[in-house]
Scaffold this motif. Structure first.
Motif, PDB file in Angstrom:
ATOM      1  N   PHE A   3      40.637  29.126  39.129  1.00  0.00           N
ATOM      2  CA  PHE A   3      39.527  29.810  38.463  1.00  0.00           C
ATOM      3  C   PHE A   3      38.213  29.265  39.009  1.00  0.00           C
ATOM      4  CE2 PHE A   3      42.690  30.853  35.254  1.00  0.00           C
ATOM      5  CZ  PHE A   3      42.300  32.136  34.887  1.00  0.00           C
ATOM      6  N   VAL A   4      37.222  30.143  39.113  1.00  0.00           N
ATOM      7  CA  VAL A   4      35.878  29.684  39.442  1.00  0.00           C
ATOM      8  C   VAL A   4      35.061  29.738  38.160  1.00  0.00           C
ATOM      9  CG1 VAL A   4      33.775  30.140  40.744  1.00  0.00           C
ATOM     10  CG2 VAL A   4      36.005  30.477  41.826  1.00  0.00           C
ATOM     11  N   VAL A   5      34.500  28.585  37.792  1.00  0.00           N
ATOM     12  CA  VAL A   5      33.628  28.511  36.616  1.00  0.00           C
ATOM     13  C   VAL A   5      32.184  28.645  37.115  1.00  0.00           C
ATOM     14  CG1 VAL A   5      32.929  27.127  34.630  1.00  0.00           C
ATOM     15  CG2 VAL A   5      35.268  26.953  35.526  1.00  0.00           C
ATOM     16  N   PRO A   6      31.517  29.773  36.825  1.00  0.00           N
ATOM     17  CA  PRO A   6      30.169  29.979  37.386  1.00  0.00           C
ATOM     18  C   PRO A   6      29.177  28.918  36.920  1.00  0.00           C
ATOM     19  CG  PRO A   6      31.048  32.028  36.502  1.00  0.00           C
ATOM     20  CD  PRO A   6      31.962  30.934  36.043  1.00  0.00           C
ATOM     21  N   ASP A   7      28.248  28.560  37.832  1.00  0.00           N
ATOM     22  CA  ASP A   7      27.196  27.605  37.471  1.00  0.00           C
ATOM     23  C   ASP A   7      26.248  28.203  36.437  1.00  0.00           C
ATOM     24  OD1 ASP A   7      28.289  25.889  39.235  1.00  0.00           O
ATOM     25  OD2 ASP A   7      26.677  25.942  40.718  1.00  0.00           O
ATOM     26  N   VAL A  50      41.176  33.559  40.704  1.00  0.00           N
ATOM     27  CA  VAL A  50      41.321  33.660  42.160  1.00  0.00           C
ATOM     28  C   VAL A  50      42.780  33.374  42.516  1.00  0.00           C
ATOM     29  CG1 VAL A  50      40.610  32.728  44.397  1.00  0.00           C
ATOM     30  CG2 VAL A  50      38.933  32.924  42.556  1.00  0.00           C
ATOM     31  N   ALA A  51      43.442  34.357  43.172  1.00  0.00           N
ATOM     32  CA  ALA A  51      44.824  34.128  43.629  1.00  0.00           C
ATOM     33  C   ALA A  51      44.788  33.123  44.778  1.00  0.00           C
ATOM     34  CB  ALA A  51      45.431  35.448  44.095  1.00  0.00           C
ATOM     35  N   VAL A  63      31.382  30.077  46.813  1.00  0.00           N
ATOM     36  CA  VAL A  63      30.782  31.385  46.533  1.00  0.00           C
ATOM     37  C   VAL A  63      31.944  32.357  46.387  1.00  0.00           C
ATOM     38  CG1 VAL A  63      29.217  33.198  47.330  1.00  0.00           C
ATOM     39  CG2 VAL A  63      28.783  30.802  47.952  1.00  0.00           C
ATOM     40  N   VAL A  64      32.010  33.046  45.270  1.00  0.00           N
ATOM     41  CA  VAL A  64      33.118  33.966  45.006  1.00  0.00           C
ATOM     42  C   VAL A  64      32.576  35.387  44.853  1.00  0.00           C
ATOM     43  CG1 VAL A  64      33.015  33.503  42.514  1.00  0.00           C
ATOM     44  CG2 VAL A  64      35.112  34.408  43.493  1.00  0.00           C
ATOM     45  N   GLU A  65      33.303  36.326  45.446  1.00  0.00           N
ATOM     46  CA  GLU A  65      32.922  37.729  45.310  1.00  0.00           C
ATOM     47  C   GLU A  65      33.870  38.385  44.304  1.00  0.00           C
ATOM     48  OE1 GLU A  65      32.849  39.908  48.928  1.00  0.00           O
ATOM     49  OE2 GLU A  65      32.043  41.703  47.976  1.00  0.00           O
ATOM     50  N   VAL A  66      33.312  39.034  43.298  1.00  0.00           N
ATOM     51  CA  VAL A  66      34.143  39.651  42.261  1.00  0.00           C
ATOM     52  C   VAL A  66      34.713  40.967  42.783  1.00  0.00           C
ATOM     53  CG1 VAL A  66      34.101  40.723  39.975  1.00  0.00           C
ATOM     54  CG2 VAL A  66      32.922  38.559  40.355  1.00  0.00           C
ATOM     55  N   LYS A 117      41.369  41.606  30.336  1.00  0.00           N
ATOM     56  CA  LYS A 117      41.595  40.915  31.609  1.00  0.00           C
ATOM     57  C   LYS A 117      40.366  40.119  32.040  1.00  0.00           C
ATOM     58  CE  LYS A 117      43.528  43.077  35.040  1.00  0.00           C
ATOM     59  NZ  LYS A 117      43.756  44.197  35.987  1.00  0.00           N
ATOM     60  N   SER A 118      40.626  38.959  32.714  1.00  0.00           N
ATOM     61  CA  SER A 118      39.530  38.182  33.291  1.00  0.00           C
ATOM     62  C   SER A 118      39.017  38.886  34.540  1.00  0.00           C
ATOM     63  CB  SER A 118      40.024  36.808  33.721  1.00  0.00           C
ATOM     64  OG  SER A 118      40.483  36.070  32.635  1.00  0.00           O
ATOM     65  N   ALA A 119      37.844  38.478  34.954  1.00  0.00           N
ATOM     66  CA  ALA A 119      37.348  38.953  36.240  1.00  0.00           C
ATOM     67  C   ALA A 119      38.219  38.356  37.342  1.00  0.00           C
ATOM     68  CB  ALA A 119      35.896  38.527  36.426  1.00  0.00           C
ATOM     69  N   THR A 120      38.372  39.100  38.446  1.00  0.00           N
ATOM     70  CA  THR A 120      39.145  38.626  39.590  1.00  0.00           C
ATOM     71  C   THR A 120      38.241  38.597  40.806  1.00  0.00           C
ATOM     72  OG1 THR A 120      40.998  39.837  38.661  1.00  0.00           O
ATOM     73  CG2 THR A 120      41.274  39.023  40.888  1.00  0.00           C
ATOM     74  N   GLY A 121      38.454  37.608  41.674  1.00  0.00           N
ATOM     75  CA  GLY A 121      37.579  37.557  42.843  1.00  0.00           C
ATOM     76  C   GLY A 121      38.231  36.866  44.020  1.00  0.00           C
ATOM     77  N   VAL A 122      37.518  36.896  45.152  1.00  0.00           N
ATOM     78  CA  VAL A 122      37.966  36.183  46.356  1.00  0.00           C
ATOM     79  C   VAL A 122      36.847  35.220  46.781  1.00  0.00           C
ATOM     80  CG1 VAL A 122      39.458  38.039  47.170  1.00  0.00           C
ATOM     81  CG2 VAL A 122      37.077  38.000  47.870  1.00  0.00           C
TER      82      VAL A 122
END
Length: 764
Positions: A152-156, A166-167, A181-184, A192-197
């Motif tokens: 998981f990315v915890v945003p600042d 994030v898979a 830096v993650v792109e949703v 559902k949670s947000a998913t990103g790469v």
């Protein structure tokens, strides 16, 4: 956003009082659509406007305006606790409170459509978000938390209130604690949670420099220049040639100096002053001719526009143009030839500019002075420095004389001069803060400040009267409701402003500041006043600057680090040096000026936000090894959840109400005080208190204090009788001046004979 002609027709139709929601075929008829192509365009426009939330389609496929269907379009401002507010796009409407369960996947900064609920549990209107019409951003900076097979990315940004799944195959090999830096790719929903790469790994959160780098990416500030821009910069010569001097006035034999901070490397401005026999002064302000090197439409120009401004962050600068130019050929470095645009002014003993001239020039500065040295020469009479700069000392004295004259004139007309303490954070080689000191604002800084203000006003007025498309720096009058709240607030400090109308002359506010000069409440009243004023911004019309109490203002003096100044130079070159005031040229600039003004204002706010975030983080880091230590500070604010205490070096911490342990405390909003239920102990703004550092949270850049002792209670030194200030209404003298100017009675020298155009109208 600008609408197409068809979109505007649709909106105008729907705004008519007797409009009732219509289907597509009904709209086709009403709008007089005749051909198949026109019908296609109509359908496309309706789909586009619906997507963007400008119109709404009902269940029966009828179209209408959101506000006619109990809906509003606005910007969502999120909070870390999950709730938020929608700021309606239409001016003058109050914010709408959105409870956590009504957010429906909206994130901080998104444009949304909100349905206003009739039932409300508080003072504010409540609503539910029914659609996110535009995401504010798609990439976020955060800390990666690794799990088995995913992370998981915890945003600042704590206002986002979501973690992003994030898979493993999308993690770029990030490990626990990496800043990324993650792109949703999929937005959050109720289930559902947000998913990103992950698209970039910035480094481990504990690595030196990663903290500031994260803030840079969080604000979408590009830290590096693209290769092609650097290649173009490399082609710019690093010396000037004879060809460059054609048409320029040669000032290389004049005594001209730069005065800047000791660590400044991009020197925009140089100055010179001579006192004439008739008692007037000649002030020369020479500004780096950046527009000569950064040509319109070049890669350098496109990149500078994108950045909008240089950003100054603790241990680094993110420049607007590459260092090769900003510290090299554009910087007015000592004793080398440099191309400049000069504004020479003859100023009388009352501070009035009685003549001026703007022209291209070449200079060679005599010395690169520092604020510190000029201060020591003028105020401390430092013998070593006076000897070293002996030929220049008389000019520095005349500079001081002139600066004081200009300041007096500015104050007399009612300019508001905030004198906030500013901190300078000293960091070591690894970027860790080792000291926080106050920035000084001595006579040396004030000399340059006054000279730059004078040049900016002179240039702005020149182009105002030419009536050509131009870029101004404006500061609109404060909104009456905010001023009223401010006037109510200062009654707590024995200040009564009488006769307030819808317009107030800035002189009344200046008087407020003068009356609190040096008192404990000065910082907080100054802060509250600043918050009640509007933000200055760039604008294509010359509508004046409230804070400076002037009718004409622009930014001309810093083209190395501000794009608006670069545009102003480009316009000066076009209109004045090349004499191009053709219809084509005027049309071209009129078409783009709104967009330039809006974009550069946004870039400026982005830079200010990033600088503020870095300062807060560095201050928290500085205090992180001082837990348990005691300091003396001033109560700077009182809220319903505690009191803020500011230390002399501007570091501020919160004494949360749960840390006020000697009593049950209640917040009195009217008096802005915190009162103990049994002890009757009162904390109020301005009280001097001793605090202990209780905790520092680096993730949130926050500092917690606890009270040790009251050093001095402010109410004991409060003024005995209230001071009454009369708020003079702002006079509408501008219209009269415009009339005089157009009739040629007052101004008839430089703009006669140039092409006039119709009154500019700002596009909506």
């Amino acid at each position: 956003m600008a609408h197409t002609e068809l979109e505007q027709r649709i909106l105008n139709l729907m705004k008519e009082e007797d409009y009732k929601p219509l289907k597509v075929d009904e709209l086709e008829e009403v709008l007089g659509i005749e051909t198949a192509d026109e019908f296609k365009e109509l359908v496309k426009a309706l789909v586009r406007m619906e997507d963007q939330g400008y119109i709404v389609r009902s269940r029966s496929n009828r179209y209408g305006l959101p506000e006619r269907m109990n809906l509003l379009r606005g910007k969502f401002i999120g909070h870390s606790k999950g709730y938020g507010f929608v700021v309606p796009e239409e001016e003058g409407l109050d914010d709408i409170f959105i409870p956590p369960h009504e957010v429906n996947g909206a994130l901080n900064g998104d444009m949304v459509l909100v349905r206003v609920l009739k039932e409300s549990s508080g003072d504010k209107r409540e609503g539910t978000i029914i659609k996110v019409v535009e995401r504010s951003k798609t990439t976020f900076v955060g800390t990666y938390q690794a799990n088995r097979g995913f992370g998981f990315v915890v945003p600042d940004d704590k206002r986002l209130n979501m973690d992003i799944f994030v898979a493993k195959e999308d993690s770029m090999g990030a490990v626990d604690g990496h800043k990324v830096v993650v792109e949703v790719t999929n937005w959050p929903s109720e289930i559902k949670s947000a998913t990103g790469v992950i698209i970039k790994i910035l480094g481990h959160k504990n690595d030196p420099g990663v903290d500031i780098l994260s803030i840079i990416y969080q604000h979408d500030i590009p830290p590096e220049f693209p290769d092609e821009v650097l290649k173009e910069a490399a082609k710019v010569p690093d010396t000037i040639s004879d060809e460059d001097l054609v048409g320029r006035r040669d000032l290389r034999n004049e005594t001209i100096v730069t005065i800047d901070g000791a660590d400044a490397k991009d020197l925009d401005d140089a100055v010179t002053v001579t006192k004439n026999e008739d008692g007037t002064y000649k002030l020369g302000v020479h500004i780096a001719d950046v527009s000569y090197y950064v040509k319109e439409g070049s890669l350098l120009d496109q990149e500078a526009y994108k950045r909008g401004t240089s950003v100054y962050l603790a241990d680094r600068v993110i420049p607007m143009i590459p260092h090769r130019l900003s510290n090299g050929i554009c910087s007015l470095n000592p004793q080398v030839d440099r191309l400049t645009i000069s504004c020479e002014m003859i100023i009388d003993q009352n501070g009035n500019v009685i003549e001026h001239e703007i022209f291209p020039s070449v200079i060679r500065t005599t010395e690169r002075m520092t604020y510190s040295d000029v201060y020591k020469i003028l105020e401390e009479e430092d013998e070593v420095l006076i000897e070293r700069y002996k030929p220049l000392v008389p000019m520095f004295k005349e500079m001081k004389e002139l600066a004081l004259i200009l300041r007096k004139k500015r104050m007399n007309r009612g300019a508001i001069d905030f004198d906030f303490e500013e901190a300078k954070i000293i960091v070591n080689e690894e970027g860790w803060p080792i000291d926080v000191v106050l920035r000084e604002r001595t006579i040396a800084e004030r000399i340059i400040e006054e000279f730059m203000l004078c040049a900016n006003e002179t240039v702005a007025e020149h182009f105002h009267w030419m009536e050509v498309p131009f870029l101004y720096r404006i500061h609109e009058d404060p909104k009456p409701e905010k001023l009223h709240r401010f006037f109510e607030f200062i009654t707590n400090f024995g200040l009564i402003v009488k006769g307030t109308g819808n317009t107030v002359h800035p002189k009344a506010l200046q008087e407020v500041l003068e009356s609190i000069d040096g008192l404990p409440e000065e910082p907080v009243i100054s802060t509250m006043l600043l918050r009640s004023l509007q933000q200055a911004r760039y604008y294509p019309e010359s509508i004046g600057h409230f804070g400076l109490s002037t009718d004409f203002y622009t930014h001309f003096t810093s083209p190395i680090r501000r794009y608006p100044d670069l545009i102003v130079h480009r316009l000066i070159r076009t209109y004045l040096f090349e004499g191009d005031v053709s219809k084509q040229s005027i049309f071209k600039w009129a078409q783009v000026m709104d967009e330039i003004a809006d974009h550069t204002s946004e870039c400026e706010r982005r830079a200010v936000d990033a600088e503020r975030d870095v300062e807060a983080l560095k201050k928290a880091q500085f205090m992180s090894d001082k837990i348990g230590e005691e300091f003396v500070g001033i109560v700077s604010s009182v809220t319903n959840f505690g009191i803020f205490v500011e230390l002399p070096n501007t570091i501020e911490g919160l004494v949360h109400i749960t840390n006020l342990t000697d009593d049950y405390y209640h917040f009195d909003e009217r008096q802005m005080i915190m009162v103990g239920e049994y002890t009757g102990r009162i904390f109020r703004i301005g009280d001097e208190v001793k605090v202990r550092v209780a905790n520092v949270n680096l993730d949130e850049s926050s500092i917690d204090f606890e009270i040790v002792d009251m050093v001095k209670s402010f109410h004991k030194v409060r003024r005995e009788a209230p001071k009454v200030i009369h708020a003079e209404r702002k006079k509408k003298k501008r219209k009269e001046e415009d009339e005089r100017g157009r009739k040629g009675k007052k101004k008839e020298k430089f703009y006669e004979g140039v092409a006039k155009k119709g009154k500019k109208k700002k596009r909506k």
